[in-house]
Design a protein around this motif. Structure first.
Motif, PDB file in Angstrom:
ATOM      1  N   VAL A 103      -9.089 -50.993  46.890  1.00 37.98           N
ATOM      2  CA  VAL A 103      -9.819 -50.901  45.624  1.00 37.98           C
ATOM      3  C   VAL A 103     -10.954 -49.895  45.720  1.00 37.98           C
ATOM      4  CG1 VAL A 103     -11.148 -52.173  43.888  1.00 37.98           C
ATOM      5  CG2 VAL A 103      -9.211 -53.274  45.041  1.00 37.98           C
ATOM      6  N   LYS A 104     -11.749 -50.013  46.779  1.00 38.90           N
ATOM      7  CA  LYS A 104     -12.916 -49.130  46.944  1.00 38.90           C
ATOM      8  C   LYS A 104     -12.582 -47.843  47.683  1.00 38.90           C
ATOM      9  CE  LYS A 104     -16.637 -50.024  45.988  1.00 38.90           C
ATOM     10  NZ  LYS A 104     -17.385 -49.702  44.753  1.00 38.90           N
ATOM     11  N   GLY A 105     -11.495 -47.815  48.420  1.00 44.00           N
ATOM     12  CA  GLY A 105     -11.104 -46.605  49.150  1.00 44.00           C
ATOM     13  C   GLY A 105     -12.048 -46.259  50.284  1.00 44.00           C
ATOM     14  N   MET A 106     -12.614 -47.287  50.922  1.00 40.51           N
ATOM     15  CA  MET A 106     -13.564 -47.064  52.020  1.00 40.51           C
ATOM     16  C   MET A 106     -12.847 -46.512  53.248  1.00 40.51           C
ATOM     17  SD  MET A 106     -16.663 -47.916  51.131  1.00 40.51           S
ATOM     18  CE  MET A 106     -17.667 -48.992  50.113  1.00 40.51           C
ATOM     19  N   THR A 107     -13.562 -45.708  54.032  1.00 39.79           N
ATOM     20  CA  THR A 107     -13.006 -45.156  55.266  1.00 39.79           C
ATOM     21  C   THR A 107     -13.027 -46.217  56.364  1.00 39.79           C
ATOM     22  OG1 THR A 107     -15.153 -44.372  56.078  1.00 39.79           O
ATOM     23  CG2 THR A 107     -13.887 -42.879  54.659  1.00 39.79           C
ATOM     24  N   PRO A 108     -12.184 -46.064  57.384  1.00 39.26           N
ATOM     25  CA  PRO A 108     -12.190 -47.028  58.501  1.00 39.26           C
ATOM     26  C   PRO A 108     -13.557 -47.157  59.163  1.00 39.26           C
ATOM     27  CG  PRO A 108     -10.224 -45.668  58.595  1.00 39.26           C
ATOM     28  CD  PRO A 108     -11.079 -45.095  57.504  1.00 39.26           C
ATOM     29  N   LEU A 109     -14.325 -46.063  59.232  1.00 39.54           N
ATOM     30  CA  LEU A 109     -15.656 -46.134  59.848  1.00 39.54           C
ATOM     31  C   LEU A 109     -16.593 -47.026  59.042  1.00 39.54           C
ATOM     32  CD1 LEU A 109     -16.356 -42.467  61.044  1.00 39.54           C
ATOM     33  CD2 LEU A 109     -16.160 -44.501  62.468  1.00 39.54           C
ATOM     34  N   THR A 110     -16.560 -46.884  57.719  1.00 42.22           N
ATOM     35  CA  THR A 110     -17.414 -47.715  56.860  1.00 42.22           C
ATOM     36  C   THR A 110     -16.989 -49.173  56.945  1.00 42.22           C
ATOM     37  OG1 THR A 110     -17.743 -45.866  55.336  1.00 42.22           O
ATOM     38  CG2 THR A 110     -18.255 -48.060  54.511  1.00 42.22           C
ATOM     39  N   ILE A 111     -15.691 -49.421  56.923  1.00 41.66           N
ATOM     40  CA  ILE A 111     -15.185 -50.790  57.018  1.00 41.66           C
ATOM     41  C   ILE A 111     -15.600 -51.424  58.337  1.00 41.66           C
ATOM     42  CG2 ILE A 111     -13.071 -52.182  57.181  1.00 41.66           C
ATOM     43  CD1 ILE A 111     -11.782 -50.255  55.183  1.00 41.66           C
ATOM     44  N   ASP A 112     -15.562 -50.637  59.404  1.00 43.35           N
ATOM     45  CA  ASP A 112     -15.952 -51.153  60.721  1.00 43.35           C
ATOM     46  C   ASP A 112     -17.434 -51.513  60.742  1.00 43.35           C
ATOM     47  OD1 ASP A 112     -15.019 -51.718  63.455  1.00 43.35           O
ATOM     48  OD2 ASP A 112     -16.494 -50.201  64.027  1.00 43.35           O
ATOM     49  N   SER A 113     -18.257 -50.706  60.079  1.00 45.15           N
ATOM     50  CA  SER A 113     -19.688 -50.992  59.998  1.00 45.15           C
ATOM     51  C   SER A 113     -19.930 -52.285  59.228  1.00 45.15           C
ATOM     52  CB  SER A 113     -20.411 -49.828  59.318  1.00 45.15           C
ATOM     53  OG  SER A 113     -21.773 -50.152  59.074  1.00 45.15           O
ATOM     54  N   TYR A 114     -19.211 -52.458  58.109  1.00 41.08           N
ATOM     55  CA  TYR A 114     -19.340 -53.682  57.311  1.00 41.08           C
ATOM     56  C   TYR A 114     -18.852 -54.896  58.105  1.00 41.08           C
ATOM     57  CZ  TYR A 114     -20.452 -51.219  52.938  1.00 41.08           C
ATOM     58  OH  TYR A 114     -21.061 -50.480  51.958  1.00 41.08           O
ATOM     59  N   ARG A 115     -17.777 -54.723  58.862  1.00 41.93           N
ATOM     60  CA  ARG A 115     -17.235 -55.808  59.681  1.00 41.93           C
ATOM     61  C   ARG A 115     -18.281 -56.317  60.663  1.00 41.93           C
ATOM     62  NH1 ARG A 115     -15.483 -56.131  64.768  1.00 41.93           N
ATOM     63  NH2 ARG A 115     -15.943 -53.919  65.035  1.00 41.93           N
ATOM     64  N   THR A 156     -21.459 -56.176  60.364  1.00 37.66           N
ATOM     65  CA  THR A 156     -22.504 -56.893  59.627  1.00 37.66           C
ATOM     66  C   THR A 156     -22.166 -58.374  59.521  1.00 37.66           C
ATOM     67  OG1 THR A 156     -23.197 -54.984  58.308  1.00 37.66           O
ATOM     68  CG2 THR A 156     -23.607 -57.159  57.369  1.00 37.66           C
ATOM     69  N   PHE A 157     -20.906 -58.691  59.249  1.00 37.70           N
ATOM     70  CA  PHE A 157     -20.526 -60.095  59.079  1.00 37.70           C
ATOM     71  C   PHE A 157     -20.399 -60.817  60.412  1.00 37.70           C
ATOM     72  CE2 PHE A 157     -19.754 -58.530  54.874  1.00 37.70           C
ATOM     73  CZ  PHE A 157     -20.180 -59.590  54.090  1.00 37.70           C
ATOM     74  N   ALA A 184     -26.806 -53.785  52.439  1.00 39.65           N
ATOM     75  CA  ALA A 184     -25.845 -53.107  51.552  1.00 39.65           C
ATOM     76  C   ALA A 184     -24.449 -53.673  51.743  1.00 39.65           C
ATOM     77  CB  ALA A 184     -25.861 -51.606  51.826  1.00 39.65           C
ATOM     78  N   ALA A 185     -24.083 -54.008  52.988  1.00 37.91           N
ATOM     79  CA  ALA A 185     -22.765 -54.586  53.260  1.00 37.91           C
ATOM     80  C   ALA A 185     -22.650 -55.977  52.639  1.00 37.91           C
ATOM     81  CB  ALA A 185     -22.528 -54.658  54.768  1.00 37.91           C
ATOM     82  N   ILE A 186     -23.702 -56.781  52.775  1.00 33.83           N
ATOM     83  CA  ILE A 186     -23.717 -58.114  52.171  1.00 33.83           C
ATOM     84  C   ILE A 186     -23.591 -57.999  50.650  1.00 33.83           C
ATOM     85  CG2 ILE A 186     -25.139 -60.152  51.712  1.00 33.83           C
ATOM     86  CD1 ILE A 186     -24.108 -60.232  54.501  1.00 33.83           C
ATOM     87  N   ASN A 187     -24.358 -57.073  50.061  1.00 36.26           N
ATOM     88  CA  ASN A 187     -24.327 -56.891  48.604  1.00 36.26           C
ATOM     89  C   ASN A 187     -22.940 -56.464  48.112  1.00 36.26           C
ATOM     90  OD1 ASN A 187     -26.977 -57.618  48.399  1.00 36.26           O
ATOM     91  ND2 ASN A 187     -27.771 -55.558  48.103  1.00 36.26           N
ATOM     92  N   SER A 188     -22.262 -55.649  48.907  1.00 38.89           N
ATOM     93  CA  SER A 188     -20.917 -55.207  48.531  1.00 38.89           C
ATOM     94  C   SER A 188     -19.965 -56.402  48.467  1.00 38.89           C
ATOM     95  CB  SER A 188     -20.408 -54.178  49.545  1.00 38.89           C
ATOM     96  OG  SER A 188     -19.063 -53.840  49.296  1.00 38.89           O
ATOM     97  N   PHE A 189     -20.055 -57.287  49.448  1.00 41.67           N
ATOM     98  CA  PHE A 189     -19.218 -58.486  49.475  1.00 41.67           C
ATOM     99  C   PHE A 189     -19.553 -59.402  48.300  1.00 41.67           C
ATOM    100  CE2 PHE A 189     -18.409 -62.821  51.481  1.00 41.67           C
ATOM    101  CZ  PHE A 189     -17.031 -62.782  51.266  1.00 41.67           C
TER     102      PHE A 189
END
Length: 339
Positions: free
Chosen positions: A21-33, A35-36, A87-92
């Motif tokens: 949906v958001k088209g995030m890159t693997p690097l961004t997804i890894d950063s968000y991961r 965070t959780f 920012a990662a929490i807010n995205s979720f």
């Protein structure tokens, strides 16, 4: 709600929402991961809630505030790192707003938590003589040294990010005039950057050395480690640090401490600003989305010039004595000041 709801929706967020949906890159997804991972660690340490017992109700305004404070006090994270995690929490949470509209009030309170204002850090970079000294520490006659020389030369002359450097394939090089290199930046955005003529002979030599001058090698990673695998961010950091350390042993005054690939990017940008290159061109070279991001280098340059002017003016401008030095009635002076 079931105790597995949080895990189920977090899984959907990472496997469907972010990439599709958001088209995030693997690097961004890894950063968000990550965070959780930290969020779950915080709940375990502070509230004794294990990861397999976390419920959707645990994602509350109170617990998110607890997490943000925990990052700074327990993890000793900087304000900018805290803001990235927020920012990662807010995205979720924004994703959950559509899944659980009945919880909208709670989610709006979470995304309404103010972002902390971080103090503007001074940009750390090297002057040209520092870059020359560092590059002179590389033994170009050795096979590994030739790779390192080409790699650091590209970092300096293009100002590319480390993620862009390690993602270069042989076919991304265009070694016919005008010489260019295709880079893949943040958000799947690609751009072409010019290559300096002086580095072209070294690139040709490196391609021959690695056997990359053959058609079947065009899809290979341009830079590999000794295991013949794609270089990592940690590997680039190590190599830049190694040559910077050697240079500092010769002249510590012109090589910043803890010099890193990102500081090399700052070095490129500040060198272009010093040379009077327009910010629009610097923005395009560095791959910034907005010129506002690039403006930080111009502001740093103005600040540096002002400091130099102030330092020089001390020699020609007599010191000014405060009007209230000989007046004991400071309150009276303040009342009349600027009237």
């Amino acid at each position: 709600m079931k105790s597995t709801d949080f895990a189920m929706y977090l899984n959907k967020y990472f496997t469907v929402y972010l990439p599709n949906v958001k088209g995030m890159t693997p690097l961004t997804i890894d950063s968000y991961r990550y965070t959780f991972i930290l969020f779950l660690t915080c709940l375990q340490e502070e509230l004794n809630i294990s990861a397999n017992r976390v419920q959707m109700s645990d994602l509350s305004y109170k617990n998110v505030l607890l997490f943000l404070e925990w990052l700074q006090k327990q993890r000793l994270n900087s304000i900018s790192t805290r803001n990235q995690r927020q920012a990662a929490i807010n995205s979720f949470v924004r994703f959950l707003m559509y899944e659980f509209p009945e919880c909208l009030d709670n989610y709006q309170r979470i995304v309404g938590i103010p972002i902390k204002k971080a103090p503007q850090k001074e940009i750390s970079y090297m002057k040209t003589d520092g870059v020359k000294l560092m590059m002179s520490q590389i033994d170009v006659a050795s096979s590994g040294g030739l790779r390192d020389y080409v790699m650091l030369s590209l970092l300096y002359t293009t100002g590319m990010r480390v993620s862009e450097l390690i993602s270069i394939r042989v076919k991304d090089l265009s070694l016919y005039e005008p010489y260019t290199l295709l880079l893949r930046g943040k958000g799947h955005k690609s751009r072409y950057v010019p290559l300096m003529k002086d580095i072209i002979p070294f690139i040709h030599q490196y391609l021959v050395q690695e056997g990359y001058d053959r058609q079947e090698k065009l899809s290979e990673w341009l830079f590999k480690n000794h295991m013949k695998s794609q270089l990592t961010r940690q590997g680039i950091n190590y190599l830049v640090g190694k040559y910077a350390k050697r240079a500092r042993e010769i002249n510590s005054e012109i090589i910043p401490a803890d010099f890193s690939p990102h500081k090399m990017r700052h070095t490129t940008a500040m060198g272009l600003v010093d040379s009077g290159v327009d910010l629009i061109y610097i923005r395009d070279l560095l791959g910034h989305v907005s010129v506002k991001t690039t403006e930080v280098y111009a502001k740093a340059e103005v600040s540096r010039k002002r400091e130099a002017i102030e330092a020089a003016s001390k020699e020609i401008v007599p010191p000014e004595k405060a009007q209230w030095d000989n007046n004991t009635d400071l309150k009276q002076w303040l009342k009349t000041f600027n009237r």
